[in-house]
Design a protein around this motif. Structure first.
Motif, PDB file in Angstrom:
ATOM      1  N   PHE A   1      51.734  36.154  45.171  1.00  0.00           N
ATOM      2  CA  PHE A   1      51.402  36.130  46.594  1.00  0.00           C
ATOM      3  C   PHE A   1      49.975  35.648  46.860  1.00  0.00           C
ATOM      4  O   PHE A   1      49.467  35.775  47.969  1.00  0.00           O
ATOM      5  CB  PHE A   1      51.635  37.508  47.208  1.00  0.00           C
ATOM      6  N   ASN A   2      49.343  35.090  45.814  1.00  0.00           N
ATOM      7  CA  ASN A   2      48.033  34.444  45.957  1.00  0.00           C
ATOM      8  C   ASN A   2      47.003  35.349  46.634  1.00  0.00           C
ATOM      9  O   ASN A   2      46.401  34.996  47.643  1.00  0.00           O
ATOM     10  CB  ASN A   2      48.161  33.139  46.731  1.00  0.00           C
ATOM     11  N   ILE A   3      46.823  36.519  46.042  1.00  0.00           N
ATOM     12  CA  ILE A   3      45.830  37.463  46.535  1.00  0.00           C
ATOM     13  C   ILE A   3      45.056  37.991  45.332  1.00  0.00           C
ATOM     14  O   ILE A   3      45.638  38.220  44.272  1.00  0.00           O
ATOM     15  CB  ILE A   3      46.487  38.624  47.322  1.00  0.00           C
ATOM     16  N   LYS A   4      43.761  38.139  45.480  1.00  0.00           N
ATOM     17  CA  LYS A   4      42.931  38.670  44.404  1.00  0.00           C
ATOM     18  C   LYS A   4      42.810  40.190  44.550  1.00  0.00           C
ATOM     19  O   LYS A   4      42.886  40.727  45.651  1.00  0.00           O
ATOM     20  CB  LYS A   4      41.538  38.041  44.424  1.00  0.00           C
TER      21      LYS A   4
ATOM     22  N   ASN B   1      38.273  30.496  36.190  1.00  0.00           N
ATOM     23  CA  ASN B   1      38.357  29.822  34.894  1.00  0.00           C
ATOM     24  C   ASN B   1      39.049  30.634  33.803  1.00  0.00           C
ATOM     25  O   ASN B   1      39.636  30.046  32.888  1.00  0.00           O
ATOM     26  CB  ASN B   1      36.951  29.443  34.412  1.00  0.00           C
ATOM     27  N   ASN B   2      38.940  31.965  33.866  1.00  0.00           N
ATOM     28  CA  ASN B   2      39.498  32.755  32.762  1.00  0.00           C
ATOM     29  C   ASN B   2      40.637  33.688  33.177  1.00  0.00           C
ATOM     30  O   ASN B   2      41.085  34.504  32.383  1.00  0.00           O
ATOM     31  CB  ASN B   2      38.394  33.573  32.069  1.00  0.00           C
ATOM     32  N   HIS B   3      41.106  33.571  34.422  1.00  0.00           N
ATOM     33  CA  HIS B   3      42.202  34.424  34.875  1.00  0.00           C
ATOM     34  C   HIS B   3      43.486  34.173  34.074  1.00  0.00           C
ATOM     35  O   HIS B   3      44.164  35.136  33.673  1.00  0.00           O
ATOM     36  CB  HIS B   3      42.436  34.225  36.373  1.00  0.00           C
ATOM     37  N   PRO B   4      43.868  32.909  33.822  1.00  0.00           N
ATOM     38  CA  PRO B   4      45.070  32.685  32.995  1.00  0.00           C
ATOM     39  C   PRO B   4      44.930  33.293  31.593  1.00  0.00           C
ATOM     40  O   PRO B   4      45.890  33.874  31.079  1.00  0.00           O
ATOM     41  CB  PRO B   4      45.175  31.155  32.938  1.00  0.00           C
TER      42      PRO B   4
ATOM     43  N   ASN C   1      33.315  41.421  31.265  1.00  0.00           N
ATOM     44  CA  ASN C   1      33.159  40.137  31.938  1.00  0.00           C
ATOM     45  C   ASN C   1      33.966  40.146  33.229  1.00  0.00           C
ATOM     46  O   ASN C   1      34.874  40.965  33.419  1.00  0.00           O
ATOM     47  CB  ASN C   1      33.662  39.011  31.026  1.00  0.00           C
ATOM     48  N   CYS C   2      33.610  39.236  34.116  1.00  0.00           N
ATOM     49  CA  CYS C   2      34.380  39.071  35.343  1.00  0.00           C
ATOM     50  C   CYS C   2      35.642  38.267  35.052  1.00  0.00           C
ATOM     51  O   CYS C   2      35.687  37.461  34.124  1.00  0.00           O
ATOM     52  CB  CYS C   2      33.550  38.338  36.399  1.00  0.00           C
ATOM     53  N   ILE C   3      36.648  38.484  35.875  1.00  0.00           N
ATOM     54  CA  ILE C   3      37.865  37.681  35.813  1.00  0.00           C
ATOM     55  C   ILE C   3      37.873  36.807  37.063  1.00  0.00           C
ATOM     56  O   ILE C   3      37.907  37.308  38.185  1.00  0.00           O
ATOM     57  CB  ILE C   3      39.119  38.566  35.770  1.00  0.00           C
TER      58      ILE C   3
ATOM     59  N   ILE D   1      31.111  34.375  42.029  1.00  0.00           N
ATOM     60  CA  ILE D   1      32.143  33.854  41.131  1.00  0.00           C
ATOM     61  C   ILE D   1      33.241  33.169  41.937  1.00  0.00           C
ATOM     62  O   ILE D   1      33.711  33.696  42.941  1.00  0.00           O
ATOM     63  CB  ILE D   1      32.772  35.008  40.337  1.00  0.00           C
ATOM     64  N   ILE D   2      33.625  31.987  41.484  1.00  0.00           N
ATOM     65  CA  ILE D   2      34.720  31.270  42.130  1.00  0.00           C
ATOM     66  C   ILE D   2      36.045  31.911  41.731  1.00  0.00           C
ATOM     67  O   ILE D   2      36.322  32.115  40.553  1.00  0.00           O
ATOM     68  CB  ILE D   2      34.717  29.790  41.718  1.00  0.00           C
ATOM     69  N   GLY D   3      36.869  32.243  42.718  1.00  0.00           N
ATOM     70  CA  GLY D   3      38.165  32.847  42.440  1.00  0.00           C
ATOM     71  C   GLY D   3      38.067  34.231  41.832  1.00  0.00           C
ATOM     72  O   GLY D   3      38.917  34.626  41.042  1.00  0.00           O
ATOM     73  N   PHE D   4      37.036  34.983  42.217  1.00  0.00           N
ATOM     74  CA  PHE D   4      36.786  36.305  41.636  1.00  0.00           C
ATOM     75  C   PHE D   4      37.954  37.248  41.905  1.00  0.00           C
ATOM     76  O   PHE D   4      38.350  37.452  43.038  1.00  0.00           O
ATOM     77  CB  PHE D   4      35.502  36.875  42.227  1.00  0.00           C
ATOM     78  N   ASP D   5      38.499  37.841  40.827  1.00  0.00           N
ATOM     79  CA  ASP D   5      39.576  38.823  40.970  1.00  0.00           C
ATOM     80  C   ASP D   5      39.035  40.240  40.811  1.00  0.00           C
ATOM     81  O   ASP D   5      39.238  41.082  41.661  1.00  0.00           O
ATOM     82  CB  ASP D   5      40.671  38.572  39.923  1.00  0.00           C
TER      83      ASP D   5
END
Length: 328
Positions: free
Chosen positions: A275-278, A201-204, A196-198, A184-188
Protein backbone atom coordinates in the motif's frame (compact mmCIF):
# COMPACT_ATOMS: atom_id res chain seq x y z
CA UNK A 1 31.26 12.22 -1.84
CA UNK A 2 32.01 8.46 -2.29
CA UNK A 3 35.05 8.90 0.00
CA UNK A 4 32.82 10.49 2.66
CA UNK A 5 30.51 7.47 2.54
CA UNK A 6 33.48 5.11 2.86
CA UNK A 7 34.82 6.97 5.90
CA UNK A 8 31.42 6.91 7.56
CA UNK A 9 31.15 3.15 7.04
CA UNK A 10 34.69 2.63 8.36
CA UNK A 11 33.85 4.67 11.47
CA UNK A 12 30.73 2.57 12.01
CA UNK A 13 32.76 -0.65 11.75
CA UNK A 14 35.22 0.66 14.35
CA UNK A 15 32.41 1.57 16.74
CA UNK A 16 30.86 -1.84 16.22
CA UNK A 17 34.07 -3.53 17.43
CA UNK A 18 34.31 -1.58 20.70
CA UNK A 19 33.87 -3.04 24.18
CA UNK A 20 30.07 -3.02 23.83
CA UNK A 21 30.46 -6.10 21.64
CA UNK A 22 32.10 -7.95 24.53
CA UNK A 23 29.16 -7.03 26.77
CA UNK A 24 26.82 -8.28 24.05
CA UNK A 25 28.67 -11.59 23.80
CA UNK A 26 28.43 -12.10 27.57
CA UNK A 27 24.70 -11.33 27.52
CA UNK A 28 24.07 -13.77 24.67
CA UNK A 29 25.91 -16.58 26.47
CA UNK A 30 24.11 -15.73 29.71
CA UNK A 31 20.74 -15.71 27.96
CA UNK A 32 21.26 -19.03 26.21
CA UNK A 33 22.54 -20.73 29.35
CA UNK A 34 19.66 -19.32 31.40
CA UNK A 35 17.15 -20.70 28.92
CA UNK A 36 18.43 -24.23 29.62
CA UNK A 37 16.35 -24.01 32.81
CA UNK A 38 13.28 -24.67 30.68
CA UNK A 39 14.19 -28.10 29.19
CA UNK A 40 15.93 -29.03 32.45
CA UNK A 41 12.96 -28.44 34.77
CA UNK A 42 9.94 -28.24 32.42
CA UNK A 43 10.69 -31.02 29.93
CA UNK A 44 7.20 -32.53 30.28
CA UNK A 45 5.32 -29.21 30.06
CA UNK A 46 3.28 -28.09 27.05
CA UNK A 47 5.18 -26.20 24.36
CA UNK A 48 3.20 -23.02 25.07
CA UNK A 49 4.27 -23.13 28.71
CA UNK A 50 7.88 -23.61 27.66
CA UNK A 51 7.68 -20.65 25.28
CA UNK A 52 6.04 -18.48 27.95
CA UNK A 53 8.71 -19.29 30.53
CA UNK A 54 11.45 -18.69 27.95
CA UNK A 55 9.97 -15.30 27.07
CA UNK A 56 9.77 -14.39 30.76
CA UNK A 57 13.41 -15.33 31.31
CA UNK A 58 14.49 -13.21 28.33
CA UNK A 59 12.53 -10.24 29.71
CA UNK A 60 14.27 -10.64 33.08
CA UNK A 61 17.68 -10.77 31.42
CA UNK A 62 16.81 -7.68 29.38
CA UNK A 63 15.86 -5.86 32.57
CA UNK A 64 19.14 -6.98 34.16
CA UNK A 65 21.13 -5.54 31.23
CA UNK A 66 19.31 -2.22 31.59
CA UNK A 67 20.23 -2.15 35.29
CA UNK A 68 23.88 -2.68 34.39
CA UNK A 69 23.69 0.25 32.00
CA UNK A 70 22.23 2.54 34.67
CA UNK A 71 24.60 1.44 37.43
CA UNK A 72 27.88 1.09 35.55
CA UNK A 73 27.27 2.79 32.21
CA UNK A 74 27.89 -0.52 30.45
CA UNK A 75 25.56 -1.31 27.56
CA UNK A 76 25.27 -3.90 24.84
CA UNK A 77 25.22 -3.29 21.11
CA UNK A 78 21.98 -4.36 19.44
CA UNK A 79 23.69 -5.37 16.17
CA UNK A 80 26.27 -7.34 18.16
CA UNK A 81 23.48 -9.12 20.05
CA UNK A 82 21.93 -10.11 16.74
CA UNK A 83 25.28 -11.28 15.38
CA UNK A 84 26.25 -13.37 18.41
CA UNK A 85 22.80 -14.94 18.68
CA UNK A 86 23.00 -16.06 15.06
CA UNK A 87 26.54 -17.37 15.59
CA UNK A 88 25.39 -19.24 18.70
CA UNK A 89 22.56 -20.93 16.79
CA UNK A 90 24.96 -21.72 13.94
CA UNK A 91 27.49 -23.13 16.39
CA UNK A 92 24.91 -25.40 18.01
CA UNK A 93 24.09 -26.74 14.57
CA UNK A 94 27.72 -27.25 13.58
CA UNK A 95 28.95 -28.92 16.75
CA UNK A 96 25.88 -30.79 17.98
CA UNK A 97 22.94 -31.13 15.61
CA UNK A 98 24.53 -31.79 12.22
CA UNK A 99 25.72 -35.22 13.33
CA UNK A 100 22.13 -36.42 13.47
CA UNK A 101 20.64 -34.96 10.29
CA UNK A 102 21.23 -35.59 6.55
CA UNK A 103 24.23 -34.03 4.82
CA UNK A 104 22.05 -32.13 2.33
CA UNK A 105 20.22 -30.41 5.20
CA UNK A 106 23.56 -29.48 6.77
CA UNK A 107 24.83 -27.94 3.56
CA UNK A 108 21.60 -26.00 3.08
CA UNK A 109 21.63 -24.64 6.63
CA UNK A 110 25.28 -23.59 6.44
CA UNK A 111 24.69 -21.82 3.13
CA UNK A 112 21.73 -19.96 4.63
CA UNK A 113 23.90 -18.80 7.54
CA UNK A 114 26.71 -17.66 5.23
CA UNK A 115 24.32 -15.64 3.05
CA UNK A 116 22.66 -14.20 6.16
CA UNK A 117 26.03 -13.02 7.50
CA UNK A 118 26.89 -11.40 4.16
CA UNK A 119 23.56 -9.57 4.09
CA UNK A 120 23.87 -8.60 7.77
CA UNK A 121 27.27 -6.94 7.37
CA UNK A 122 26.13 -5.34 4.11
CA UNK A 123 23.19 -3.57 5.74
CA UNK A 124 25.18 -2.52 8.82
CA UNK A 125 27.11 0.08 6.87
CA UNK A 126 24.79 0.56 3.91
CA UNK A 127 23.64 3.96 2.71
CA UNK A 128 19.86 4.01 3.32
CA UNK A 129 19.47 7.12 1.17
CA UNK A 130 21.24 9.84 3.09
CA UNK A 131 20.58 13.30 1.73
CA UNK A 132 23.89 14.84 0.65
CA UNK A 133 25.16 18.41 0.64
CA UNK A 134 23.72 18.77 -2.86
CA UNK A 135 20.44 19.59 -1.16
CA UNK A 136 21.76 23.02 -0.26
CA UNK A 137 21.37 24.01 -3.86
CA UNK A 138 17.74 22.93 -3.89
CA UNK A 139 16.55 25.17 -1.07
CA UNK A 140 15.42 27.92 -3.38
CA UNK A 141 13.47 25.45 -5.47
CA UNK A 142 11.27 24.49 -2.57
CA UNK A 143 11.28 27.79 -0.76
CA UNK A 144 12.97 26.56 2.41
CA UNK A 145 15.81 27.56 4.67
CA UNK A 146 18.51 25.74 6.58
CA UNK A 147 17.43 24.97 10.12
CA UNK A 148 19.47 25.70 13.25
CA UNK A 149 19.49 21.98 14.02
CA UNK A 150 21.76 21.43 11.02
CA UNK A 151 19.21 19.84 8.70
CA UNK A 152 20.11 21.16 5.23
CA UNK A 153 17.04 19.57 3.72
CA UNK A 154 14.48 20.58 6.34
CA UNK A 155 12.34 22.23 3.71
CA UNK A 156 12.47 19.18 1.46
CA UNK A 157 10.05 17.13 3.57
CA UNK A 158 7.06 16.45 1.40
CA UNK A 159 4.19 18.86 1.72
CA UNK A 160 0.69 18.39 0.42
CA UNK A 161 1.15 20.99 -2.28
CA UNK A 162 4.43 19.54 -3.57
CA UNK A 163 3.44 15.87 -3.41
CA UNK A 164 0.16 16.42 -5.21
CA UNK A 165 1.76 18.60 -7.86
CA UNK A 166 4.05 15.71 -8.80
CA UNK A 167 7.32 17.45 -7.95
CA UNK A 168 10.15 15.02 -8.78
CA UNK A 169 12.18 15.66 -5.65
CA UNK A 170 9.21 15.86 -3.32
CA UNK A 171 7.98 12.43 -4.33
CA UNK A 172 11.18 10.94 -2.92
CA UNK A 173 9.62 11.42 0.54
CA UNK A 174 12.55 12.72 2.56
CA UNK A 175 12.12 12.27 6.30
CA UNK A 176 14.28 13.01 9.32
CA UNK A 177 15.74 10.29 11.56
CA UNK A 178 16.13 11.44 15.16
CA UNK A 179 18.57 8.62 15.94
CA UNK A 180 20.97 9.36 13.09
CA UNK A 181 20.11 13.08 13.01
CA UNK A 182 20.03 13.00 9.22
CA UNK A 183 17.51 13.32 6.43
CA UNK A 184 16.83 10.11 4.54
CA UNK A 185 15.16 9.52 1.19
CA UNK A 186 12.32 7.01 1.53
CA UNK A 187 12.84 6.73 5.29
CA UNK A 188 10.87 3.83 6.78
CA UNK A 189 12.31 3.49 10.29
CA UNK A 190 15.53 3.34 12.28
CA UNK A 191 16.39 -0.30 12.94
CA UNK A 192 18.28 -0.79 16.23
CA UNK A 193 19.04 -4.41 15.34
CA UNK A 194 21.06 -3.27 12.34
CA UNK A 195 22.22 0.03 13.83
CA UNK A 196 21.12 1.82 10.69
CA UNK A 197 18.17 3.52 9.07
CA UNK A 198 15.99 1.69 6.58
CA UNK A 199 15.39 3.89 3.57
CA UNK A 200 15.10 3.92 -0.21
CA UNK A 201 18.46 2.28 -0.93
CA UNK A 202 18.48 -0.57 1.59
CA UNK A 203 14.78 -1.33 2.14
CA UNK A 204 14.78 -4.27 -0.33
CA UNK A 205 17.88 -5.70 1.41
CA UNK A 206 16.11 -5.28 4.76
CA UNK A 207 13.18 -7.36 3.50
CA UNK A 208 15.52 -10.06 2.18
CA UNK A 209 17.23 -10.19 5.57
CA UNK A 210 13.90 -10.56 7.38
CA UNK A 211 13.14 -13.58 5.22
CA UNK A 212 16.71 -14.82 5.74
CA UNK A 213 16.44 -14.69 9.53
CA UNK A 214 13.15 -16.56 9.40
CA UNK A 215 14.60 -19.18 7.06
CA UNK A 216 17.59 -19.85 9.34
CA UNK A 217 15.49 -19.98 12.50
CA UNK A 218 12.83 -22.25 11.00
CA UNK A 219 15.53 -24.53 9.56
CA UNK A 220 17.14 -24.73 13.00
CA UNK A 221 13.81 -25.55 14.65
CA UNK A 222 13.21 -28.37 12.16
CA UNK A 223 16.71 -29.84 12.49
CA UNK A 224 16.81 -29.51 16.29
CA UNK A 225 13.39 -31.17 16.55
CA UNK A 226 14.68 -34.06 14.48
CA UNK A 227 17.78 -34.22 16.67
CA UNK A 228 15.80 -34.32 19.91
CA UNK A 229 13.55 -37.07 18.58
CA UNK A 230 16.46 -39.23 17.54
CA UNK A 231 18.37 -38.61 20.76
CA UNK A 232 15.26 -38.95 22.94
CA UNK A 233 16.34 -35.86 24.89
CA UNK A 234 12.85 -34.52 25.39
CA UNK A 235 11.67 -37.71 27.08
CA UNK A 236 14.82 -38.57 29.00
CA UNK A 237 15.19 -38.53 32.76
CA UNK A 238 16.59 -35.42 34.41
CA UNK A 239 19.98 -37.00 35.26
CA UNK A 240 20.39 -38.31 31.71
CA UNK A 241 19.94 -34.92 30.09
CA UNK A 242 23.22 -33.40 28.95
CA UNK A 243 24.15 -29.72 28.74
CA UNK A 244 24.44 -29.92 24.96
CA UNK A 245 20.99 -31.50 24.79
CA UNK A 246 19.52 -28.77 26.97
CA UNK A 247 21.17 -26.11 24.82
CA UNK A 248 19.73 -27.62 21.65
CA UNK A 249 16.21 -27.47 23.09
CA UNK A 250 16.60 -24.04 24.71
CA UNK A 251 18.01 -22.59 21.50
CA UNK A 252 15.09 -24.12 19.63
CA UNK A 253 12.70 -22.33 22.01
CA UNK A 254 14.65 -19.10 21.53
CA UNK A 255 14.40 -19.47 17.75
CA UNK A 256 10.67 -20.17 17.99
CA UNK A 257 10.14 -16.93 19.94
CA UNK A 258 12.10 -15.04 17.31
CA UNK A 259 10.01 -16.57 14.53
CA UNK A 260 6.74 -15.55 16.22
CA UNK A 261 7.48 -11.83 16.34
CA UNK A 262 9.45 -11.73 13.09
CA UNK A 263 6.53 -13.21 11.14
CA UNK A 264 4.29 -10.41 12.44
CA UNK A 265 7.03 -7.88 11.63
CA UNK A 266 7.44 -9.26 8.11
CA UNK A 267 3.67 -9.21 7.50
CA UNK A 268 3.55 -5.56 8.55
CA UNK A 269 6.29 -4.57 6.11
CA UNK A 270 4.69 -6.55 3.29
CA UNK A 271 1.48 -4.64 3.99
CA UNK A 272 3.36 -1.32 3.88
CA UNK A 273 4.96 -2.22 0.55
CA UNK A 274 1.64 -3.30 -0.95
CA UNK A 275 0.00 0.00 0.00
CA UNK A 276 3.06 2.24 -0.44
CA UNK A 277 3.23 3.58 3.10
CA UNK A 278 6.29 3.89 5.32
CA UNK A 279 6.29 2.82 8.97
CA UNK A 280 7.27 6.29 10.15
CA UNK A 281 4.57 7.88 7.99
CA UNK A 282 1.92 5.53 9.30
CA UNK A 283 2.82 6.27 12.93
CA UNK A 284 3.22 10.03 12.50
CA UNK A 285 0.88 10.73 9.58
CA UNK A 286 -0.51 13.80 11.34
CA UNK A 287 2.90 15.44 10.89
CA UNK A 288 2.68 15.28 7.10
CA UNK A 289 0.04 17.39 5.31
CA UNK A 290 -0.27 15.08 2.31
CA UNK A 291 -1.74 12.35 4.53
CA UNK A 292 -4.35 14.66 6.05
CA UNK A 293 -7.84 14.92 4.63
CA UNK A 294 -9.88 17.66 6.30
CA UNK A 295 -13.36 16.59 7.37
CA UNK A 296 -15.97 19.29 7.34
CA UNK A 297 -17.19 20.05 10.83
CA UNK A 298 -20.85 19.81 11.71
CA UNK A 299 -22.97 22.94 11.64
CA UNK A 300 -22.24 25.01 14.71
CA UNK A 301 -19.03 23.17 15.63
CA UNK A 302 -15.83 25.21 15.71
CA UNK A 303 -13.31 22.38 15.36
CA UNK A 304 -12.33 20.37 12.29
CA UNK A 305 -11.10 16.77 12.08
CA UNK A 306 -8.49 15.15 9.91
CA UNK A 307 -8.85 11.76 8.28
CA UNK A 308 -6.00 9.65 6.91
CA UNK A 309 -5.47 9.51 3.16
CA UNK A 310 -2.56 7.95 1.27
CA UNK A 311 -1.72 9.90 -1.89
CA UNK A 312 1.12 7.49 -2.74
CA UNK A 313 -1.06 4.38 -3.11
CA UNK A 314 -1.09 3.47 -6.81
CA UNK A 315 -2.51 -0.02 -6.45
CA UNK A 316 -0.80 -3.13 -5.09
CA UNK A 317 0.95 -4.23 -8.30
CA UNK A 318 2.36 -0.77 -9.08
CA UNK A 319 3.34 -0.23 -5.46
CA UNK A 320 5.31 -3.49 -5.43
CA UNK A 321 7.01 -2.67 -8.73
CA UNK A 322 7.93 0.78 -7.42
CA UNK A 323 9.45 -0.79 -4.32
CA UNK A 324 11.46 -3.35 -6.27
CA UNK A 325 12.86 -0.64 -8.55
CA UNK A 326 13.57 1.81 -5.72
CA UNK A 327 17.15 0.80 -4.94
CA UNK A 328 19.56 3.39 -6.13
Amino acid sequence: MPMLGFLERLKFAQNFCKSTSLVSLILVIQSQLTLTIVPLHFSSSHILIKLSISALLLIIISGFSKCLKRLFGVSASAPALVLFNVLFVWGMHLFVIQKAIPSAANVGFNMECVLLMIGFFSILASDPGWVTDDCYGLEGAVGGTVSDAGRPCEALEVTAELSLSGGSFATRRIRYCKSCKRDIIGFDHHCPAFGNCIGKNNHPLFMVLLVGFLAVEIAYIVSSTQFTKESAIMGSALLETTLSGNLVVSTMLFSALQVLWQIVFLMWHVYCICFNIKTEEWINWKKYPEFQLPIQSQLGESYSEMAFINPYDKGISRNIMEFLSSTG
